[in-house]
Enzyme design. Structure first.
Site, PDB file in Angstrom:
ATOM      1  CE1 TYR A   1      73.551  36.575  31.202  1.00 23.31           C
ATOM      2  CE2 TYR A   1      73.002  34.251  31.028  1.00 23.31           C
ATOM      3  CZ  TYR A   1      72.692  35.527  31.463  1.00 23.31           C
ATOM      4  OH  TYR A   1      71.533  35.744  32.172  1.00 23.31           O
TER       5      TYR A   1
ATOM      6  CE  LYS B   1      80.265  43.717  55.947  1.00 19.81           C
ATOM      7  NZ  LYS B   1      78.971  43.134  55.660  1.00 19.81           N
TER       8      LYS B   1
ATOM      9  CG  PHE C   1      74.194  42.118  60.213  1.00 20.42           C
ATOM     10  CD1 PHE C   1      74.978  43.122  60.753  1.00 20.42           C
ATOM     11  CD2 PHE C   1      73.854  42.194  58.872  1.00 20.42           C
ATOM     12  CE1 PHE C   1      75.434  44.174  59.964  1.00 20.42           C
ATOM     13  CE2 PHE C   1      74.317  43.240  58.074  1.00 20.42           C
ATOM     14  CZ  PHE C   1      75.101  44.231  58.621  1.00 20.42           C
ATOM     15  CB  THR C   2      70.521  45.426  59.816  1.00 22.94           C
ATOM     16  OG1 THR C   2      71.720  45.388  59.045  1.00 22.94           O
ATOM     17  CG2 THR C   2      70.738  46.311  61.027  1.00 22.94           C
TER      18      THR C   2
ATOM     19  NE  ARG D   1      74.265  51.636  63.545  1.00 19.04           N
ATOM     20  CZ  ARG D   1      73.919  51.197  62.330  1.00 19.04           C
ATOM     21  NH1 ARG D   1      74.156  49.987  61.987  1.00 19.04           N
ATOM     22  NH2 ARG D   1      73.330  51.990  61.482  1.00 19.04           N
TER      23      ARG D   1
ATOM     24  CG  PHE E   1      70.452  54.980  60.969  1.00 17.11           C
ATOM     25  CD1 PHE E   1      69.429  54.111  61.308  1.00 17.11           C
ATOM     26  CD2 PHE E   1      71.372  54.581  60.012  1.00 17.11           C
ATOM     27  CE1 PHE E   1      69.324  52.868  60.700  1.00 17.11           C
ATOM     28  CE2 PHE E   1      71.283  53.337  59.412  1.00 17.11           C
ATOM     29  CZ  PHE E   1      70.251  52.477  59.751  1.00 17.11           C
TER      30      PHE E   1
ATOM     31  CG  ASP F   1      76.680  36.470  58.752  1.00  9.02           C
ATOM     32  OD1 ASP F   1      77.712  36.593  58.058  1.00  9.02           O
ATOM     33  OD2 ASP F   1      75.873  37.395  58.933  1.00  9.02           O
TER      34      ASP F   1
END
Ligand SMILES: *Cc1c(COP(=O)(O)O)cnc(C)c1O
Length: 458
Positions: A72, A258, A124-125, A382, A449, A215
């Protein structure tokens, strides 16, 4: 002819995909309401829906999973990950999170006060969501050329320093909690930022005492572009370039899904001691102990190993050039794509691809559905469907870019798979006149979407 590097890996485990017949694919996409998000993964032969969390791990990473220490607190895998991030990114402190948005949540909550402005090189979203949820207004300060699919520039993700200066003059430095600099810029098509631009942004920010957070989701891909395109970097290693990039930042949010070469994971890193203390307090509430932050020990071990593999030149060269190969084949056949080809995918320009359709006839949605029918390749719309409707007028937002995104998972596919996608796209392009547009038959009120359903017009 351009040389494309061979796969720098040998295949040790294979997954056998289903290869449906054309009739079966037509039935599957109809069943899915012509929405590629609603297809079953098992019905897709080649899945280019996203490069996020779809990476193939190496034998060493899988071996690392076996030495997961699931304590933990104080897991040895955390110590390994923490030491790796410090060594490769150069930050003083690291806070683990379950994925990138966990880090964005902590950073935005701790630094943003309502009524302030967060400038960034395109949004970015999830990043923008967390900034706005904390009361900030996002301001796009990317160079104008990034919004034009035709303009071919080596560093199309750069920040326009004049736009940054203008924002400082307009709202005052006290109303800018930090600048968000993304490497590479996802929504611009995976376009990189130059080292010079990062250095210049740092200089301008130093003059005003402004903070810069990166980012860094696709920073290795960005570093590869710097090595290939920017003067003075040809002889530097990817590791050296990455370290220099982050030396111009105050901290970073990372999605390991990524460039971290794992399926799940992330972190927030910084140099500021006080921010670190507050981030550690907050991570306990939202993610988990500061020694796991939502990841299991085995995940952290794989992530640490993934970071080390991601800076190997042979890996990153093949990664980026494999995508260039797909893009170059399409460009050679006259297929309209966003230029230049970015670091994680190829974006088709659906308006030019299907010029006989109006934007209301959903050209990108239509093209994504037809690409699946033609080949079993799954891609993503998109464009106007993803754009949604204006809350006030109820009209569709009509984004300038109407694209079909083919995002390539890392180390999963070969050049032969790129050929299958390229052949299918070229064949569709030759027969484009016969493709009819789609219309909504079910339109969800939010993030439409994902779950929308479509059928052919008339
Ligand atoms: C994926 C992504 C994120 C968010 O990361 P998650 O791990 O999906 O939460 C943030 N920024 C960019 C540019 C991304 O592509």
């Amino acid at each position: 002819m351009k040389h494309y590097p061979a796969e720098p890996y040998r295949i040790k485990v294979v997954e056998t995909p289903n290869m449906l017949s054309k009739e079966e694919r037509y039935a599957a996409i109809k069943e899915a309401g012509y929405n590629t998000f609603l297809l079953k993964s098992e019905d897709c032969y080649i899945d280019f829906l996203t490069d996020s969390g779809t990476n193939a791990m190496s034998d060493r990473q899988w071996a690392g999973m076996m030495i997961g220490d699931e304590a933990y607190a104080g897991s040895r895998n955390w110590l390994h990950l923490e030491a790796t991030v410090k060594e490769y990114f150069g930050f003083k402190h690291v806070v683990p999170t379950h994925q990138g948005r966990g880090a964005e949540n902590i950073l935005s909550t701790l630094l943003i006060k309502p009524g302030t402005y967060v400038p960034g090189n395109m949004y970015f979203t999830t990043t923008r969501y967390h900034q706005e949820a904390n009361g900030a207004t996002f301001r796009d300060i990317i160079i104008d050329e990034a919004h034009n699919p035709e303009i071919d520039l080596p560093f199309k993700g750069n920040i326009d320093l004049n736009k940054l200066q203008a924002l400082i003059d307009e709202v005052g430095v006290e109303n800018i909690p930090y600048i968000c600099l993304a490497v590479t810029v996802n929504l611009a098509g995976g376009q990189p930022v130059s080292m010079k631009n990062m250095r210049d942004v740092r200089k301008l920010c130093d003059r005003y005492g402004l903070k810069v957070f990166y980012d860094c989701t696709r920073c290795m891909e960005n570093a590869y572009f710097i090595k290939m395109r920017e003067d003075g970097y040809a002889d530097k290693t990817i590791k050296e370039i990455v370290l220099e990039m982050f030396s111009y930042s105050d901290g970073a949010t990372m999605s390991g899904k990524k460039d971290g070469l794992v399926n799940m994971g992330g972190f927030l890193a910084m140099n500021d001691d006080e921010l670190y203390t507050r981030a550690r307090e907050m991570v306990v509430v939202f993610e988990g102990m500061p020694s796991y932050g939502g990841m299991s020990g085995r995940d952290m071990e794989a992530f640490a190993i993934g970071i080390k593999e991601s800076v190997q030149f042979e890996y990153i060269q093949h990664r980026v050039e494999q995508i260039a190969y797909l893009g170059d084949r399409l460009i050679a056949a006259g297929v309209p794509v966003i230029k230049p080809i970015g670091g994680h995918g190829v974006f088709l320009d659906a308006r030019l691809f299907l010029p006989h359709l109006t934007q209301e006839q959903l050209p990108a949605q239509t093209l994504a559905a037809h690409l699946y029918m033609e080949s079993g390749v799954r891609s993503m719309e998109r464009g106007i469907v993803s754009g949604g409707r204006c809350k006030i007028t109820g009209k569709n937002h009509a984004p300038k870019l109407e694209t079909v995104r083919l995002t390539i998972p890392r180390r999963v596919y070969t050049y032969a798979h790129m050929d299958i996608a390229a052949d299918a796209i070229i064949s569709l392009y030759k027969n484009r006149d016969s493709i009819r547009g789609l219309k909504f038959v079910y339109e969800p009120p939010m993030l439409r979407f994902f779950n929308a359903r479509f059928d052919y017009c008339d």
